[in-house]
Design a protein around this motif. Sequence first.
Motif, mmCIF file in Angstrom:
data_model
loop_
_atom_site.group_PDB
_atom_site.id
_atom_site.type_symbol
_atom_site.label_atom_id
_atom_site.label_comp_id
_atom_site.label_asym_id
_atom_site.label_seq_id
_atom_site.Cartn_x
_atom_site.Cartn_y
_atom_site.Cartn_z
ATOM 1 N N ALA A 59 0.833 -1.211 0.000
ATOM 2 C CA ALA A 59 0.000 0.000 0.000
ATOM 3 C C ALA A 59 0.863 1.255 0.000
ATOM 4 N N PHE A 60 1.961 1.238 0.746
ATOM 5 C CA PHE A 60 2.816 2.421 0.794
ATOM 6 C C PHE A 60 3.377 2.755 -0.584
ATOM 7 N N TYR A 61 3.915 1.753 -1.273
ATOM 8 C CA TYR A 61 4.522 2.040 -2.567
ATOM 9 C C TYR A 61 3.479 2.358 -3.635
ATOM 10 N N LEU A 62 2.292 1.787 -3.514
ATOM 11 C CA LEU A 62 1.230 2.191 -4.437
ATOM 12 C C LEU A 62 0.777 3.624 -4.153
ATOM 13 N N CYS A 63 0.753 4.008 -2.895
ATOM 14 C CA CYS A 63 0.391 5.388 -2.560
ATOM 15 C C CYS A 63 1.454 6.360 -3.060
ATOM 16 N N LEU A 68 -2.132 11.637 -4.610
ATOM 17 C CA LEU A 68 -3.491 12.161 -4.699
ATOM 18 C C LEU A 68 -3.573 13.409 -5.569
ATOM 19 N N SER A 69 -2.512 14.184 -5.604
ATOM 20 C CA SER A 69 -2.558 15.450 -6.340
ATOM 21 C C SER A 69 -2.564 15.265 -7.851
ATOM 22 N N SER A 70 -1.989 14.169 -8.351
ATOM 23 C CA SER A 70 -1.884 14.032 -9.800
ATOM 24 C C SER A 70 -2.650 12.838 -10.377
ATOM 25 N N ALA A 71 -3.133 11.948 -9.547
ATOM 26 C CA ALA A 71 -3.829 10.762 -10.054
ATOM 27 C C ALA A 71 -5.319 11.044 -10.226
ATOM 28 N N ARG A 72 -5.898 10.405 -11.228
ATOM 29 C CA ARG A 72 -7.340 10.530 -11.430
ATOM 30 C C ARG A 72 -8.054 9.606 -10.447
ATOM 31 N N PRO A 73 -9.185 10.031 -9.905
ATOM 32 C CA PRO A 73 -9.891 9.213 -8.911
ATOM 33 C C PRO A 73 -10.286 7.833 -9.426
ATOM 34 N N GLY A 74 -10.697 7.748 -10.679
ATOM 35 C CA GLY A 74 -11.070 6.449 -11.240
ATOM 36 C C GLY A 74 -9.893 5.484 -11.274
ATOM 37 N N LEU A 76 -7.279 5.612 -9.272
ATOM 38 C CA LEU A 76 -6.965 5.247 -7.885
ATOM 39 C C LEU A 76 -7.871 4.132 -7.390
ATOM 40 N N VAL A 77 -9.159 4.259 -7.656
ATOM 41 C CA VAL A 77 -10.111 3.239 -7.214
ATOM 42 C C VAL A 77 -9.788 1.905 -7.876
ATOM 43 N N LEU A 78 -9.494 1.922 -9.153
ATOM 44 C CA LEU A 78 -9.182 0.687 -9.873
ATOM 45 C C LEU A 78 -7.899 0.052 -9.343
ATOM 46 N N VAL A 79 -6.864 0.832 -9.173
ATOM 47 C CA VAL A 79 -5.582 0.303 -8.697
ATOM 48 C C VAL A 79 -5.741 -0.319 -7.316
ATOM 49 N N PHE A 80 -6.394 0.404 -6.406
ATOM 50 C CA PHE A 80 -6.499 -0.111 -5.043
ATOM 51 C C PHE A 80 -7.543 -1.222 -4.923
ATOM 52 N N ALA A 81 -8.549 -1.230 -5.772
ATOM 53 C CA ALA A 81 -9.512 -2.338 -5.750
ATOM 54 C C ALA A 81 -8.838 -3.622 -6.199
ATOM 55 N N SER A 83 -5.551 -4.295 -6.317
ATOM 56 C CA SER A 83 -4.477 -4.709 -5.404
ATOM 57 C C SER A 83 -5.034 -5.240 -4.091
ATOM 58 N N SER A 84 -6.112 -4.651 -3.582
ATOM 59 C CA SER A 84 -6.672 -5.149 -2.330
ATOM 60 C C SER A 84 -7.281 -6.532 -2.508
ATOM 61 N N VAL A 85 -7.931 -6.774 -3.641
ATOM 62 C CA VAL A 85 -8.494 -8.107 -3.896
ATOM 63 C C VAL A 85 -7.371 -9.134 -4.052
ATOM 64 N N LEU A 86 -6.320 -8.786 -4.787
ATOM 65 C CA LEU A 86 -5.221 -9.732 -4.987
ATOM 66 C C LEU A 86 -4.513 -10.062 -3.680
ATOM 67 N N ILE A 87 -4.204 -9.043 -2.896
ATOM 68 C CA ILE A 87 -3.473 -9.318 -1.659
ATOM 69 C C ILE A 87 -4.368 -10.015 -0.644
ATOM 70 N N ALA A 88 -5.667 -9.734 -0.673
ATOM 71 C CA ALA A 88 -6.585 -10.441 0.226
ATOM 72 C C ALA A 88 -6.711 -11.903 -0.188
ATOM 73 N N LEU A 89 -6.700 -12.191 -1.492
ATOM 74 C CA LEU A 89 -6.708 -13.587 -1.951
ATOM 75 C C LEU A 89 -5.440 -14.320 -1.495
ATOM 76 N N VAL A 90 -4.315 -13.649 -1.618
ATOM 77 C CA VAL A 90 -3.054 -14.248 -1.173
ATOM 78 C C VAL A 90 -3.102 -14.480 0.337
ATOM 79 N N TRP A 91 -3.666 -13.521 1.083
ATOM 80 C CA TRP A 91 -3.752 -13.661 2.541
ATOM 81 C C TRP A 91 -4.687 -14.815 2.924
ATOM 82 N N ALA A 92 -5.804 -14.928 2.232
ATOM 83 C CA ALA A 92 -6.728 -16.028 2.515
ATOM 84 C C ALA A 92 -6.078 -17.370 2.180
#
Length: 179
Positions: A59-63, A68-74, A76-81, A83-92
Motif C-alpha cells: 500500500a505504501f509504494y502504491l500510494c 493524490l494530487s496528480s492521479a485521477r480518482p477512477g 486510484l479506485v481501480l488500482v487499489f480495488a 491490489s486489495s483483492v489480490l493481496i486479500a486472496l493471497v492472505w486467505a
Amino acid sequence: MFGPFTSRRGSALYLLVWLMLGLILAAMLTALGAGPWGPAMLFAVPLTLLYAVAAGFSAFYLCRANPLSSARPGNLVLVFAVSSVLIALVWAAAGHAWAMALQNIDVAVRLTPSLRVLLFGLGVVLYVLCAFGHYLVIEFDRTRAAERRELELRLAAQDAELRMLRTQVDPHFLFNSLN
C-alpha cells in the motif's frame, strides 16, 4: 520517508496496531467456533503480522506511485480495488495453508468456507484502511515539508533584506566618517 518502517517508534507503533488486530481476529475466530483461544491466537497473530508487512509495503509504494494530487480518482479506485483483492486472496490462501500446517502439528483451527470468506473480506478492508493511513502520512509529510520550505524562504528573504540594508548603510557610514 521510505516505507512503513522508517523509524523505530513508527515501526513499533505500526506492529503494535497490527498485533492488536491479530488478537481481535483470534477473538473473532474463537467466537465463531474456529477453535479455542490458544490455537486461534497461534493462527491469527502470525498471519496478521505477515499481512501487516505485505500490505504495509504494498500500500505504501502504491500510494507513493499514485499521489493524490496528480492521479485521477477512477484510476486510484481501480488500482487499489485490484491490489486489495489480490493481496486479500493471497492472505486467505496463506491462512488456509497456515491452518493446514497447524493441523499437521495437532493444533486445531477449523477454517470453514464462511471463515475463509470473512478472512478475505477482512483482508480487503484492512488493505484499504492501510492505504488510507499511508495517504494520510504521505500528505502530512508533504504538508510539513511545504511549511519548512516556507519558513526557509522567509528566513532567506529576511537575510536578503538585512544584506540590502547593510549595503545601503555602509557607504553612507564610510562617506560620513571620512568627512
